[in-house]
Design a protein around this motif. Sequence first.
Motif, mmCIF file in Angstrom:
data_model
loop_
_atom_site.group_PDB
_atom_site.id
_atom_site.type_symbol
_atom_site.label_atom_id
_atom_site.label_comp_id
_atom_site.label_asym_id
_atom_site.label_seq_id
_atom_site.Cartn_x
_atom_site.Cartn_y
_atom_site.Cartn_z
ATOM 1 N N TYR A 113 8.502 7.428 3.651
ATOM 2 C CA TYR A 113 8.052 6.063 4.277
ATOM 3 C C TYR A 113 6.649 6.457 4.723
ATOM 4 C CZ TYR A 113 12.881 5.653 5.528
ATOM 5 O OH TYR A 113 13.741 5.347 5.597
ATOM 6 N N THR A 114 5.773 5.193 5.004
ATOM 7 C CA THR A 114 5.152 4.747 5.449
ATOM 8 C C THR A 114 4.655 3.919 6.668
ATOM 9 O OG1 THR A 114 4.258 2.188 4.597
ATOM 10 C CG2 THR A 114 3.824 3.744 3.025
ATOM 11 N N GLU A 115 4.036 4.497 7.334
ATOM 12 C CA GLU A 115 3.476 2.801 8.760
ATOM 13 C C GLU A 115 4.265 1.679 8.751
ATOM 14 O OE1 GLU A 115 0.647 5.025 7.010
ATOM 15 O OE2 GLU A 115 0.097 6.608 8.701
ATOM 16 N N GLU A 116 3.357 1.414 7.798
ATOM 17 C CA GLU A 116 4.659 -0.306 7.612
ATOM 18 C C GLU A 116 5.886 -0.097 7.548
ATOM 19 O OE1 GLU A 116 1.623 -1.755 7.693
ATOM 20 O OE2 GLU A 116 0.832 0.227 7.086
ATOM 21 N N ASP A 117 6.298 0.681 7.010
ATOM 22 C CA ASP A 117 7.984 1.231 6.748
ATOM 23 C C ASP A 117 8.740 0.649 8.576
ATOM 24 O OD1 ASP A 117 8.745 1.086 4.428
ATOM 25 O OD2 ASP A 117 7.997 3.236 4.463
#
Length: 202
Positions: A113-117
């Motif tokens: 997961y990234t911050e954009e998810d």
Amino acid sequence: MKRVVIVGSGGRLGAALGREYSNQFDIVGFNHAQLDLGTAEQMRATLGGLEFEALINTAAQTNVDRCETHQEEAFAINGEAPGVLAEICARKEARFIHISTDYVFDGEKRAPYTEEDEARPISVYGASKRAGERRALEANERALIVRVSWVFGPDRPSFIDWALNQAREHEEVSAIADKWATPTYTLDLAGLLQPFIANGQA
Ligand SMILES: NC(=O)c1ccc[n+]([C@@H]2O[C@H](COP(=O)([O-])OP(=O)(O)OC[C@H]3O[C@@H](n4cnc5c(N)ncnc54)[C@H](OP(=O)(O)O)[C@@H]3O)[C@@H](O)[C@H]2O)c1
């Protein structure tokens, strides 16, 4: 020397941060008995009159099962309290660092997961922590939200210690096989957060 308040100083991460930072910052720690996140008045009374440059909130109701059966308590501590702390910091122009979790995600993604998810919690714990992130950012746009997972370190045993002990003592270990996470070592996190406090890095 900058004064840094650590809320949750009796916990696994809070204790580690307090010790690691003690020779570079003036640390004021509050454990559960000294500051209850369930009481907004107590937070305002205790922290309102104190001068500090940064506050790190490591306190939370971290018992995932308890959160399922004590929703009101979970949302008060994990959801509402971060907003109050963020607001106190905003008034003082102090840096607010709030620790959150990978439990804000539903776990359906088959890649890191990234911050954009998009956050899509599937547990009360996750939903309450997500509410805390929102409240913190609403009250203080400079709040720094740090999502960590499977926190381990020398100050309190965790799943990682259990797994290591099991591996040392048994030929075979029975454990969950359908959960993936990147464990967060408390001392690594201390190093990563340090510049945000020392330089006020955005
Ligand atoms: N542990 C993990 O695997 C993990 C994973 C992802 C994210 N996180 C997040 O990382 C942060 C630090 O976790 P941790 O591993 O250090 O957890 P921890 O060892 O359980 O520490 C949490 C601390 O919060 C305190 N606390 C609980 N209710 C409180 C209240 N109403 N008022 C004030 N303090 C209260 C606890 O005190 P008592 O023990 O005395 O109640 C404890 O000292 C938390 O925000 C957590 O959500 C943890």
